[in-house]
Design a protein around this motif. Sequence first.
Motif, short mmCIF file in Angstrom:
data_model
loop_
_atom_site.label_atom_id
_atom_site.label_comp_id
_atom_site.label_asym_id
_atom_site.label_seq_id
_atom_site.Cartn_x
_atom_site.Cartn_y
_atom_site.Cartn_z
N VAL A 198 -2.54 34.53 0.23
CA VAL A 198 -2.57 33.27 -0.51
C VAL A 198 -3.88 33.20 -1.28
O VAL A 198 -4.93 33.63 -0.81
CB VAL A 198 -2.46 32.06 0.46
N CYS A 199 -3.80 32.63 -2.47
CA CYS A 199 -4.97 32.47 -3.34
C CYS A 199 -6.04 31.64 -2.62
O CYS A 199 -5.75 30.66 -1.93
CB CYS A 199 -4.53 31.78 -4.63
N LEU A 200 -7.28 32.04 -2.82
CA LEU A 200 -8.40 31.39 -2.17
C LEU A 200 -8.49 29.90 -2.49
O LEU A 200 -8.70 29.07 -1.60
CB LEU A 200 -9.69 32.10 -2.58
N SER A 201 -8.29 29.55 -3.75
CA SER A 201 -8.40 28.14 -4.14
C SER A 201 -7.30 27.29 -3.49
O SER A 201 -7.54 26.14 -3.12
CB SER A 201 -8.35 27.99 -5.66
N ASN A 202 -6.11 27.86 -3.32
CA ASN A 202 -5.03 27.13 -2.66
C ASN A 202 -5.36 26.88 -1.19
O ASN A 202 -5.05 25.82 -0.65
CB ASN A 202 -3.72 27.88 -2.78
N LEU A 203 -5.97 27.87 -0.54
CA LEU A 203 -6.35 27.70 0.86
C LEU A 203 -7.39 26.60 1.01
O LEU A 203 -7.28 25.74 1.89
CB LEU A 203 -6.93 29.01 1.42
N LYS A 204 -8.39 26.63 0.14
CA LYS A 204 -9.45 25.63 0.22
C LYS A 204 -8.88 24.23 0.00
O LYS A 204 -9.24 23.28 0.71
CB LYS A 204 -10.54 25.92 -0.80
N SER A 249 -7.45 34.58 3.33
CA SER A 249 -6.71 34.79 2.10
C SER A 249 -5.97 36.13 2.12
O SER A 249 -4.79 36.21 1.76
CB SER A 249 -7.66 34.75 0.91
N ARG A 250 -6.65 37.18 2.56
CA ARG A 250 -6.01 38.50 2.65
C ARG A 250 -4.92 38.53 3.72
O ARG A 250 -3.86 39.11 3.52
CB ARG A 250 -7.04 39.57 2.95
N TRP A 290 -13.13 32.66 4.27
CA TRP A 290 -12.03 32.37 3.36
C TRP A 290 -11.35 33.65 2.90
O TRP A 290 -10.13 33.71 2.80
CB TRP A 290 -12.53 31.61 2.14
N SER A 291 -12.14 34.67 2.62
CA SER A 291 -11.56 35.92 2.11
C SER A 291 -10.69 36.60 3.17
O SER A 291 -9.64 37.16 2.84
CB SER A 291 -12.66 36.87 1.63
N ARG A 316 -9.95 28.68 10.15
CA ARG A 316 -11.09 28.20 9.36
C ARG A 316 -12.04 27.38 10.22
O ARG A 316 -13.26 27.51 10.11
CB ARG A 316 -10.59 27.39 8.16
#
Length: 74
Positions: A30-36, A25-26, A21-22, A15
């Motif tokens: 992992v879910c995008l919101s969890n990564l953020k 995530s792929r 982010w996408s 990052r």
Amino acid sequence: MKLSYEDKLEIYQLRQAGFSWSYISRKYGVCLSNLKYMVRLMNKHGIEVVKKGKNKYYPSKLKQEIINKVLIEG
């Protein structure tokens, strides 16, 4: 999927290097919101915040003594 400490560090580094982010995530599933959320925590509190520590074990006798002390002595 659970992420290891090394995975979390790599996500943070990707990052910081400008990857989307996408893509991250792929790659990690992992879910995008969890990564953020995880990256925000690392930015605010430092990288070590995502490192898991060893759980502490307290014997039941000690727990009961502490509870009694609080209830009796206040």
